[in-house]
Design a protein around this motif. Structure first.
Motif, PDB file in Angstrom:
ATOM      1  N   ILE A  44       0.896  -1.267   0.096  1.00  0.00           N
ATOM      2  CA  ILE A  44       0.007   0.031   0.168  1.00  0.00           C
ATOM      3  C   ILE A  44       0.962   1.134   0.036  1.00  0.00           C
ATOM      4  N   GLN A  45       1.780   1.316   0.764  1.00  0.00           N
ATOM      5  CA  GLN A  45       2.938   2.476   1.201  1.00  0.00           C
ATOM      6  C   GLN A  45       3.574   2.724  -0.491  1.00  0.00           C
ATOM      7  N   LEU A  46       3.886   1.542  -0.822  1.00  0.00           N
ATOM      8  CA  LEU A  46       4.697   1.784  -2.243  1.00  0.00           C
ATOM      9  C   LEU A  46       3.665   2.358  -3.497  1.00  0.00           C
ATOM     10  N   ILE A  47       2.503   1.711  -3.374  1.00  0.00           N
ATOM     11  CA  ILE A  47       1.436   2.142  -4.338  1.00  0.00           C
ATOM     12  C   ILE A  47       1.225   3.899  -4.321  1.00  0.00           C
ATOM     13  N   LEU A  48       0.883   4.101  -3.012  1.00  0.00           N
ATOM     14  CA  LEU A  48       0.376   5.531  -2.726  1.00  0.00           C
ATOM     15  C   LEU A  48       1.689   6.560  -2.982  1.00  0.00           C
ATOM     16  N   GLU A  49       2.980   5.974  -2.710  1.00  0.00           N
ATOM     17  CA  GLU A  49       3.853   6.927  -2.899  1.00  0.00           C
ATOM     18  C   GLU A  49       4.214   7.186  -4.559  1.00  0.00           C
ATOM     19  N   ASP A  50       4.236   6.107  -5.323  1.00  0.00           N
ATOM     20  CA  ASP A  50       4.242   5.915  -6.715  1.00  0.00           C
ATOM     21  C   ASP A  50       2.993   6.988  -7.293  1.00  0.00           C
ATOM     22  N   ARG A  51       1.507   6.758  -6.743  1.00  0.00           N
ATOM     23  CA  ARG A  51       0.721   7.623  -7.331  1.00  0.00           C
ATOM     24  C   ARG A  51       0.801   8.914  -6.980  1.00  0.00           C
ATOM     25  N   ARG A  52       1.578   9.277  -5.903  1.00  0.00           N
ATOM     26  CA  ARG A  52       1.645  10.756  -5.530  1.00  0.00           C
ATOM     27  C   ARG A  52       2.800  11.215  -6.361  1.00  0.00           C
ATOM     28  N   GLU A  53       3.628  10.497  -6.789  1.00  0.00           N
ATOM     29  CA  GLU A  53       4.963  11.038  -7.385  1.00  0.00           C
ATOM     30  C   GLU A  53       4.442  11.308  -8.839  1.00  0.00           C
ATOM     31  N   ASP A  54       3.624  10.173  -9.373  1.00  0.00           N
ATOM     32  CA  ASP A  54       2.938  10.408 -10.750  1.00  0.00           C
ATOM     33  C   ASP A  54       2.036  11.422 -10.912  1.00  0.00           C
ATOM     34  N   GLY A  55       1.283  11.669  -9.869  1.00  0.00           N
ATOM     35  CA  GLY A  55       0.241  12.591  -9.977  1.00  0.00           C
ATOM     36  C   GLY A  55       1.008  14.077  -9.739  1.00  0.00           C
ATOM     37  N   LEU A  56       2.172  14.273  -9.530  1.00  0.00           N
ATOM     38  CA  LEU A  56       2.685  15.756  -9.081  1.00  0.00           C
ATOM     39  C   LEU A  56       3.510  16.080 -10.278  1.00  0.00           C
ATOM     40  N   ARG A  57       3.759  15.044 -11.326  1.00  0.00           N
ATOM     41  CA  ARG A  57       4.707  15.388 -12.299  1.00  0.00           C
ATOM     42  C   ARG A  57       3.893  16.506 -13.374  1.00  0.00           C
ATOM     43  N   GLY A  58       4.407  17.586 -13.784  1.00  0.00           N
ATOM     44  CA  GLY A  58       3.658  18.273 -14.688  1.00  0.00           C
ATOM     45  C   GLY A  58       2.803  19.358 -14.144  1.00  0.00           C
ATOM     46  N   ILE A  59       3.137  19.680 -12.630  1.00  0.00           N
ATOM     47  CA  ILE A  59       2.226  20.616 -12.053  1.00  0.00           C
ATOM     48  C   ILE A  59       2.737  22.002 -12.525  1.00  0.00           C
ATOM     49  N   PRO A  60       1.951  22.967 -13.020  1.00  0.00           N
ATOM     50  CA  PRO A  60       2.695  24.270 -13.343  1.00  0.00           C
ATOM     51  C   PRO A  60       3.017  25.131 -12.350  1.00  0.00           C
ATOM     52  N   PRO A  61       4.299  25.723 -12.354  1.00  0.00           N
ATOM     53  CA  PRO A  61       5.122  26.259 -11.087  1.00  0.00           C
ATOM     54  C   PRO A  61       3.945  27.305 -10.455  1.00  0.00           C
ATOM     55  N   GLU A  62       3.147  27.706 -11.336  1.00  0.00           N
ATOM     56  CA  GLU A  62       2.268  28.857 -10.627  1.00  0.00           C
ATOM     57  C   GLU A  62       0.948  28.296  -9.911  1.00  0.00           C
ATOM     58  N   ALA A  63       0.865  26.859 -10.100  1.00  0.00           N
ATOM     59  CA  ALA A  63      -0.137  26.287  -9.406  1.00  0.00           C
ATOM     60  C   ALA A  63       0.088  26.309  -7.633  1.00  0.00           C
ATOM     61  N   ILE A  64      -1.201  26.232  -6.790  1.00  0.00           N
ATOM     62  CA  ILE A  64      -1.245  26.246  -5.725  1.00  0.00           C
ATOM     63  C   ILE A  64      -1.036  24.662  -5.186  1.00  0.00           C
ATOM     64  N   ARG A  65      -0.224  24.399  -4.351  1.00  0.00           N
ATOM     65  CA  ARG A  65       0.004  23.100  -4.025  1.00  0.00           C
ATOM     66  C   ARG A  65      -0.345  23.012  -2.266  1.00  0.00           C
ATOM     67  N   GLU A  66      -0.995  22.480  -1.599  1.00  0.00           N
ATOM     68  CA  GLU A  66      -1.520  22.383  -0.407  1.00  0.00           C
ATOM     69  C   GLU A  66      -1.516  20.996  -0.034  1.00  0.00           C
ATOM     70  N   THR A  67      -1.595  20.749   1.104  1.00  0.00           N
ATOM     71  CA  THR A  67      -1.866  19.490   1.937  1.00  0.00           C
ATOM     72  C   THR A  67      -3.326  19.663   2.378  1.00  0.00           C
ATOM     73  N   VAL A  68      -4.200  18.630   2.210  1.00  0.00           N
ATOM     74  CA  VAL A  68      -5.565  18.605   2.584  1.00  0.00           C
ATOM     75  C   VAL A  68      -5.643  17.364   3.665  1.00  0.00           C
ATOM     76  N   THR A  69      -6.194  17.474   4.826  1.00  0.00           N
ATOM     77  CA  THR A  69      -6.255  16.667   5.907  1.00  0.00           C
ATOM     78  C   THR A  69      -7.576  15.890   5.827  1.00  0.00           C
ATOM     79  N   VAL A  70      -7.713  14.577   6.047  1.00  0.00           N
ATOM     80  CA  VAL A  70      -8.971  14.087   5.830  1.00  0.00           C
ATOM     81  C   VAL A  70      -9.221  13.189   7.338  1.00  0.00           C
ATOM     82  N   LEU A  71     -10.182  13.444   8.018  1.00  0.00           N
ATOM     83  CA  LEU A  71     -10.323  12.854   9.349  1.00  0.00           C
ATOM     84  C   LEU A  71     -11.090  11.740   9.218  1.00  0.00           C
TER      85      LEU A  71
END
Length: 71
Positions: A44-71
């Motif tokens: 699970i950890q490997l898959i989530l890390e890979d998905r995060r890395e893949d999902g963050l590729r190509g984000i424009p530099p002017e985009a706002i990037r934040e952390t969202v916490t789900v309880l």
């Protein structure tokens, strides 16, 4: 924050096999339930890390990037 996922574990001969319905592709196995659970958690950890890395590729530099916490 603590991440919790469902582990479905079944016996298959001398082995235990497990998967998580929330994380497609995450599978684990072991000779004991604890080994299976540990292996599944690592998958699970490997898959989530890979998905995060893949999902963050190509984000424009002017985009706002934040952390969202789900309880």
């Amino acid at each position: 924050m603590r991440n919790e996922f469902t582990a479905v574990i079944e016996r298959d001969g001398e082995w235990f096999v497990g998967w998580s319905p929330e994380i497609p592709g995450a599978n684990g196995q072991g000779r004991t339930i604890d080994e299976c659970r540990t292996d599944l958690a690592a998958a699970i950890q490997l898959i989530l890390e890979d998905r995060r890395e893949d999902g963050l590729r190509g984000i424009p530099p002017e985009a706002i990037r934040e952390t969202v916490t789900v309880l």
